[in-house]
Design a protein around this motif. Structure first.
Motif, PDB file in Angstrom:
ATOM      1  N   THR A 204       0.833  -1.206   0.000  1.00  0.00           N
ATOM      2  CA  THR A 204       0.000   0.000   0.000  1.00  0.00           C
ATOM      3  C   THR A 204       0.867   1.256   0.000  1.00  0.00           C
ATOM      4  O   THR A 204       0.642   2.186  -0.781  1.00  0.00           O
ATOM      5  CB  THR A 204      -0.945   0.011   1.228  1.00  0.00           C
ATOM      6  OG1 THR A 204      -1.731  -1.168   1.208  1.00  0.00           O
ATOM      7  CG2 THR A 204      -1.833   1.236   1.234  1.00  0.00           C
ATOM      8  N   LEU A 205       1.876   1.270   0.879  1.00  0.00           N
ATOM      9  CA  LEU A 205       2.774   2.427   0.938  1.00  0.00           C
ATOM     10  C   LEU A 205       3.555   2.587  -0.370  1.00  0.00           C
ATOM     11  O   LEU A 205       3.752   3.702  -0.853  1.00  0.00           O
ATOM     12  CB  LEU A 205       3.748   2.297   2.106  1.00  0.00           C
ATOM     13  CG  LEU A 205       3.175   2.527   3.497  1.00  0.00           C
ATOM     14  CD1 LEU A 205       4.192   2.154   4.562  1.00  0.00           C
ATOM     15  CD2 LEU A 205       2.730   3.971   3.662  1.00  0.00           C
ATOM     16  N   LYS A 206       3.994   1.481  -0.933  1.00  0.00           N
ATOM     17  CA  LYS A 206       4.750   1.512  -2.190  1.00  0.00           C
ATOM     18  C   LYS A 206       3.902   2.132  -3.292  1.00  0.00           C
ATOM     19  O   LYS A 206       4.395   2.916  -4.107  1.00  0.00           O
ATOM     20  CB  LYS A 206       5.170   0.086  -2.548  1.00  0.00           C
ATOM     21  CG  LYS A 206       6.135  -0.013  -3.668  1.00  0.00           C
ATOM     22  CD  LYS A 206       7.531   0.222  -3.186  1.00  0.00           C
ATOM     23  CE  LYS A 206       8.473  -0.159  -4.302  1.00  0.00           C
ATOM     24  NZ  LYS A 206       9.735   0.454  -4.228  1.00  0.00           N
ATOM     25  N   GLU A 207       2.615   1.811  -3.296  1.00  0.00           N
ATOM     26  CA  GLU A 207       1.701   2.367  -4.290  1.00  0.00           C
ATOM     27  C   GLU A 207       1.540   3.881  -4.082  1.00  0.00           C
ATOM     28  O   GLU A 207       1.499   4.647  -5.039  1.00  0.00           O
ATOM     29  CB  GLU A 207       0.345   1.659  -4.188  1.00  0.00           C
ATOM     30  CG  GLU A 207      -0.564   1.885  -5.349  1.00  0.00           C
ATOM     31  CD  GLU A 207      -0.032   1.347  -6.670  1.00  0.00           C
ATOM     32  OE1 GLU A 207      -0.324   1.992  -7.697  1.00  0.00           O
ATOM     33  OE2 GLU A 207       0.671   0.320  -6.688  1.00  0.00           O
ATOM     34  N   GLU A 208       1.460   4.301  -2.813  1.00  0.00           N
ATOM     35  CA  GLU A 208       1.298   5.720  -2.513  1.00  0.00           C
ATOM     36  C   GLU A 208       2.551   6.524  -2.853  1.00  0.00           C
ATOM     37  O   GLU A 208       2.475   7.734  -3.080  1.00  0.00           O
ATOM     38  CB  GLU A 208       0.928   5.911  -1.050  1.00  0.00           C
ATOM     39  CG  GLU A 208      -0.474   5.441  -0.720  1.00  0.00           C
ATOM     40  CD  GLU A 208      -0.834   5.573   0.745  1.00  0.00           C
ATOM     41  OE1 GLU A 208      -0.062   6.198   1.500  1.00  0.00           O
ATOM     42  OE2 GLU A 208      -1.889   5.047   1.133  1.00  0.00           O
ATOM     43  N   LEU A 209       3.705   5.879  -2.884  1.00  0.00           N
ATOM     44  CA  LEU A 209       4.952   6.584  -3.188  1.00  0.00           C
ATOM     45  C   LEU A 209       5.061   6.987  -4.655  1.00  0.00           C
ATOM     46  O   LEU A 209       5.986   7.713  -5.026  1.00  0.00           O
ATOM     47  CB  LEU A 209       6.162   5.729  -2.804  1.00  0.00           C
ATOM     48  CG  LEU A 209       6.404   5.551  -1.316  1.00  0.00           C
ATOM     49  CD1 LEU A 209       7.622   4.672  -1.082  1.00  0.00           C
ATOM     50  CD2 LEU A 209       6.566   6.882  -0.612  1.00  0.00           C
ATOM     51  N   LYS A 210       4.132   6.546  -5.468  1.00  0.00           N
ATOM     52  CA  LYS A 210       4.166   6.921  -6.885  1.00  0.00           C
ATOM     53  C   LYS A 210       3.862   8.396  -7.088  1.00  0.00           C
ATOM     54  O   LYS A 210       4.226   8.969  -8.103  1.00  0.00           O
ATOM     55  CB  LYS A 210       3.197   6.049  -7.683  1.00  0.00           C
ATOM     56  CG  LYS A 210       3.653   4.607  -7.779  1.00  0.00           C
ATOM     57  CD  LYS A 210       2.693   3.764  -8.570  1.00  0.00           C
ATOM     58  CE  LYS A 210       3.229   2.328  -8.657  1.00  0.00           C
ATOM     59  NZ  LYS A 210       2.303   1.456  -9.344  1.00  0.00           N
ATOM     60  N   ASP A 211       3.206   9.001  -6.094  1.00  0.00           N
ATOM     61  CA  ASP A 211       2.883  10.429  -6.168  1.00  0.00           C
ATOM     62  C   ASP A 211       3.743  11.187  -5.157  1.00  0.00           C
ATOM     63  O   ASP A 211       3.417  11.249  -3.976  1.00  0.00           O
ATOM     64  CB  ASP A 211       1.391  10.645  -5.880  1.00  0.00           C
ATOM     65  CG  ASP A 211       0.985  12.104  -5.937  1.00  0.00           C
ATOM     66  OD1 ASP A 211       1.770  12.939  -6.445  1.00  0.00           O
ATOM     67  OD2 ASP A 211      -0.132  12.413  -5.468  1.00  0.00           O
ATOM     68  N   SER A 212       4.840  11.764  -5.638  1.00  0.00           N
ATOM     69  CA  SER A 212       5.775  12.442  -4.731  1.00  0.00           C
ATOM     70  C   SER A 212       5.343  13.859  -4.369  1.00  0.00           C
ATOM     71  O   SER A 212       6.017  14.524  -3.594  1.00  0.00           O
ATOM     72  CB  SER A 212       7.175  12.480  -5.350  1.00  0.00           C
ATOM     73  OG  SER A 212       7.157  13.248  -6.535  1.00  0.00           O
ATOM     74  N   SER A 213       4.213  14.312  -4.898  1.00  0.00           N
ATOM     75  CA  SER A 213       3.759  15.670  -4.591  1.00  0.00           C
ATOM     76  C   SER A 213       2.909  15.728  -3.317  1.00  0.00           C
ATOM     77  O   SER A 213       2.593  16.818  -2.846  1.00  0.00           O
ATOM     78  CB  SER A 213       2.953  16.228  -5.771  1.00  0.00           C
ATOM     79  OG  SER A 213       1.790  15.444  -5.978  1.00  0.00           O
ATOM     80  N   ARG A 214       2.562  14.579  -2.770  1.00  0.00           N
ATOM     81  CA  ARG A 214       1.740  14.553  -1.563  1.00  0.00           C
ATOM     82  C   ARG A 214       2.522  15.071  -0.358  1.00  0.00           C
ATOM     83  O   ARG A 214       3.725  14.885  -0.264  1.00  0.00           O
ATOM     84  CB  ARG A 214       1.265  13.120  -1.264  1.00  0.00           C
ATOM     85  CG  ARG A 214       0.336  12.559  -2.281  1.00  0.00           C
ATOM     86  CD  ARG A 214      -0.081  11.111  -2.029  1.00  0.00           C
ATOM     87  NE  ARG A 214       1.048  10.237  -1.744  1.00  0.00           N
ATOM     88  CZ  ARG A 214       1.352   9.800  -0.516  1.00  0.00           C
ATOM     89  NH1 ARG A 214       0.624  10.110   0.512  1.00  0.00           N
ATOM     90  NH2 ARG A 214       2.381   9.011  -0.330  1.00  0.00           N
ATOM     91  N   LYS A 215       1.817  15.683   0.576  1.00  0.00           N
ATOM     92  CA  LYS A 215       2.465  16.207   1.773  1.00  0.00           C
ATOM     93  C   LYS A 215       3.025  15.105   2.656  1.00  0.00           C
ATOM     94  O   LYS A 215       4.030  15.283   3.323  1.00  0.00           O
ATOM     95  CB  LYS A 215       1.486  17.067   2.588  1.00  0.00           C
ATOM     96  CG  LYS A 215       1.215  18.411   1.978  1.00  0.00           C
ATOM     97  CD  LYS A 215       0.401  19.260   2.905  1.00  0.00           C
ATOM     98  CE  LYS A 215       0.242  20.638   2.325  1.00  0.00           C
ATOM     99  NZ  LYS A 215      -0.428  21.552   3.235  1.00  0.00           N
ATOM    100  N   SER A 216       2.369  13.961   2.666  1.00  0.00           N
ATOM    101  CA  SER A 216       2.812  12.867   3.529  1.00  0.00           C
ATOM    102  C   SER A 216       3.838  11.957   2.846  1.00  0.00           C
ATOM    103  O   SER A 216       4.145  10.887   3.353  1.00  0.00           O
ATOM    104  CB  SER A 216       1.604  12.046   3.976  1.00  0.00           C
ATOM    105  OG  SER A 216       0.996  11.427   2.859  1.00  0.00           O
ATOM    106  N   TYR A 217       4.387  12.392   1.727  1.00  0.00           N
ATOM    107  CA  TYR A 217       5.317  11.565   0.954  1.00  0.00           C
ATOM    108  C   TYR A 217       6.537  11.147   1.786  1.00  0.00           C
ATOM    109  O   TYR A 217       6.887   9.976   1.841  1.00  0.00           O
ATOM    110  CB  TYR A 217       5.768  12.318  -0.302  1.00  0.00           C
ATOM    111  CG  TYR A 217       6.728  11.540  -1.162  1.00  0.00           C
ATOM    112  CD1 TYR A 217       6.261  10.540  -2.008  1.00  0.00           C
ATOM    113  CD2 TYR A 217       8.093  11.795  -1.129  1.00  0.00           C
ATOM    114  CE1 TYR A 217       7.133   9.812  -2.795  1.00  0.00           C
ATOM    115  CE2 TYR A 217       8.964  11.074  -1.914  1.00  0.00           C
ATOM    116  CZ  TYR A 217       8.481  10.094  -2.750  1.00  0.00           C
ATOM    117  OH  TYR A 217       9.340   9.368  -3.520  1.00  0.00           O
ATOM    118  N   ILE A 218       7.170  12.101   2.455  1.00  0.00           N
ATOM    119  CA  ILE A 218       8.372  11.791   3.248  1.00  0.00           C
ATOM    120  C   ILE A 218       8.011  10.892   4.429  1.00  0.00           C
ATOM    121  O   ILE A 218       8.754   9.959   4.749  1.00  0.00           O
ATOM    122  CB  ILE A 218       9.068  13.086   3.737  1.00  0.00           C
ATOM    123  CG1 ILE A 218       9.744  13.787   2.562  1.00  0.00           C
ATOM    124  CG2 ILE A 218      10.092  12.818   4.822  1.00  0.00           C
ATOM    125  CD1 ILE A 218      10.920  13.035   1.989  1.00  0.00           C
TER     126      ILE A 218
END
Length: 159
Positions: free
Chosen positions: A71-85
């Protein structure tokens, strides 16, 4: 957990193994319940049931960790999110051996011109790696370059 810890991205076989073990353990617990009605000594049967239940919980935990990782790996595809780091740090806690994710984090911090965080992250990584090595890194021809020859390696702390 080993595949996940070393950063192996091919987790399908591990996921399948966890799922299979959960099914096998459930079947073994059912068989143990049937044996208890046949007059087997209850202490050894109870011990076996406890062990199976513990193993079942560990398998479920491992499977949940793989699902969380995916799930986290999938979310890392969008680096513009505030919670990316934060997500990247979470996945790095799960897979400390995944060098590609460290590089991804450093590239992201550089793209945001967050130089202090880049330096801090690299320094912490160096301290962690040297601590895990368990031996001094300034040996042989590097011995003359040791900036702290009197400091034992165990005294280095990334925090």
């Amino acid at each position: 957990y080993s595949l996940l810890r070393i950063g192996n991205n091919n987790l399908e076989s591990a996921k399948k193994a966890f799922e299979d073990s959960i099914e096998i353990i459930k079947e073994a617990i059912d068989n143990a319940k049937m044996l208890s009605s046949t007059g087997q000594p209850s202490t050894s049967l109870d011990d076996a049931k406890k062990l199976l239940k513990t193993t079942l919980e560990e398998s479920k935990t491992g499977l949940n960790e793989i699902v969380t990782y995916e799930t986290l790996k999938e979310e890392l595809k969008d680096s513009s999110r505030k919670s990316y780091i934060m997500d990247l740090d979470s996945i790095l806690d799960m897979t400390p051996g995944n060098i590609d994710l460290y590089v991804q984090k450093i590239k992201h911090l550089i793209s945001r011109k967050r130089w202090f965080e880049v330096a801090n992250h690299c320094e912490q990584m160096a301290a962690k790696v040297s601590r895990y090595c368990g031996v001094g890194i300034f040996k042989g021809d590097l011995q003359d370059a040791d900036p702290f020859p009197d400091v034992k390696l165990e005294e280095l702390d990334p925090d």
